[in-house]
Design an enzyme around this catalytic site. Structure first.
Site, PDB file in Angstrom:
ATOM      1  N   CYS A  29       0.841  -1.194   0.000  1.00  0.00           N
ATOM      2  CA  CYS A  29       0.000   0.000   0.000  1.00  0.00           C
ATOM      3  C   CYS A  29       0.883   1.254   0.000  1.00  0.00           C
ATOM      4  O   CYS A  29       1.625   1.468  -0.947  1.00  0.00           O
ATOM      5  CB  CYS A  29      -0.982  -0.038   1.167  1.00  0.00           C
ATOM      6  N   HIS A  72      -3.854  -4.470  -0.308  1.00  0.00           N
ATOM      7  CA  HIS A  72      -3.443  -5.156   0.917  1.00  0.00           C
ATOM      8  C   HIS A  72      -3.544  -6.668   0.700  1.00  0.00           C
ATOM      9  O   HIS A  72      -4.644  -7.226   0.792  1.00  0.00           O
ATOM     10  CB  HIS A  72      -4.341  -4.745   2.086  1.00  0.00           C
ATOM     11  N   GLU A 127      -2.710  -9.033   2.611  1.00  0.00           N
ATOM     12  CA  GLU A 127      -3.118  -9.708   3.853  1.00  0.00           C
ATOM     13  C   GLU A 127      -4.620  -9.597   4.101  1.00  0.00           C
ATOM     14  O   GLU A 127      -5.153 -10.277   4.980  1.00  0.00           O
ATOM     15  CB  GLU A 127      -2.320  -9.145   5.038  1.00  0.00           C
TER      16      GLU A 127
END
Length: 213
Positions: A81, A188, A190
């Site tokens: 990011c 992102h 994750e």
């Protein structure tokens, strides 16, 4: 030797990244201490917030020079990011600010208005589809699925060859970038389900030598 060092400079999505590495069974250290991070075989630079504030902290703490030196010495680096944006030369956010300069390009704000005058929401927030452009070990076995974005600025690359995958939000948005031992994701991983976890697992494979750079 620690497998992954997550760079803690006070502006990262640290919890979600560390939990993702735990799910992958990957040992890591979460630290802003350069001596601790030097023990890591690979580095992750997360980031949420202002480019200018982030670079100020990285410079003041010496982490900017540490990151550049680690990359020069061959350590794999993944920016996430804002962390991806910091890899580039400069951002216009809150006035021109120099980045790490590891990749060529400039970070600019979404205009919020299409060429035909229609307004659209900024920040870009939500799930968008990836389009692949170039093969990379970071994308090995990854489907062109949807991933989760939250950002008001995007990268205009100085060299299109660094763009491994893109998404579209009125403009083409570099979503995955990479050159040499430097990679970045604008989204992102994750928080991006199976697609994102596969990308993180591929990065772990690059660091451990399971994947080919």
């Amino acid at each position: 030797m620690t497998m992954i060092g997550i760079i803690d400079y006070g502006m990262g999505n640290l919890y979600s990244v560390s939990k993702a590495l735990e799910r992958l069974g990957c040992p890591y250290v979460l630290s802003g201490d350069k001596e601790e991070l030097e023990q890591a075989r690979g580095l992750i630079l997360p980031g949420v917030g202002s480019f200018r504030d982030a670079m100020h902290i990285l410079r003041e703490t010496g982490l900017a020079d540490f990151i550049r030196s680690a990359v020069e010495n061959g350590t794999p680096l993944l920016g996430i990011c804002l962390g991806m944006q910091l890899l580039f030369d400069e951002s216009e956010e809150n006035g021109p600010t120099k980045g790490l300069g590891l990749l060529r390009g400039r970070v600019v704000r979404f205009p919020g208005v299409t060429k035909t005058g229609e307004r659209y929401k900024v920040p870009h927030m939500g799930w968008n589809r990836l389009r692949f452009h170039r093969p990379s070990p970071l994308l090995h076995g990854v489907e062109e699925g949807h991933v989760y974005f939250v950002h008001s600025y995007y990268v205009v690359p100085g060299d299109e060859d660094v763009v491994l995958a893109s998404s579209e939000y009125d403009v083409d948005v570099p979503a995955v970038v990479g050159r040499g031992n430097v990679w970045g994701t604008q989204f992102h991983p994750e928080k991006s389900g199976a697609v994102g976890m596969r990308i993180l697992n591929n990065y772990v494979g690059i660091v451990t030598g399971r994947g080919n750079r």
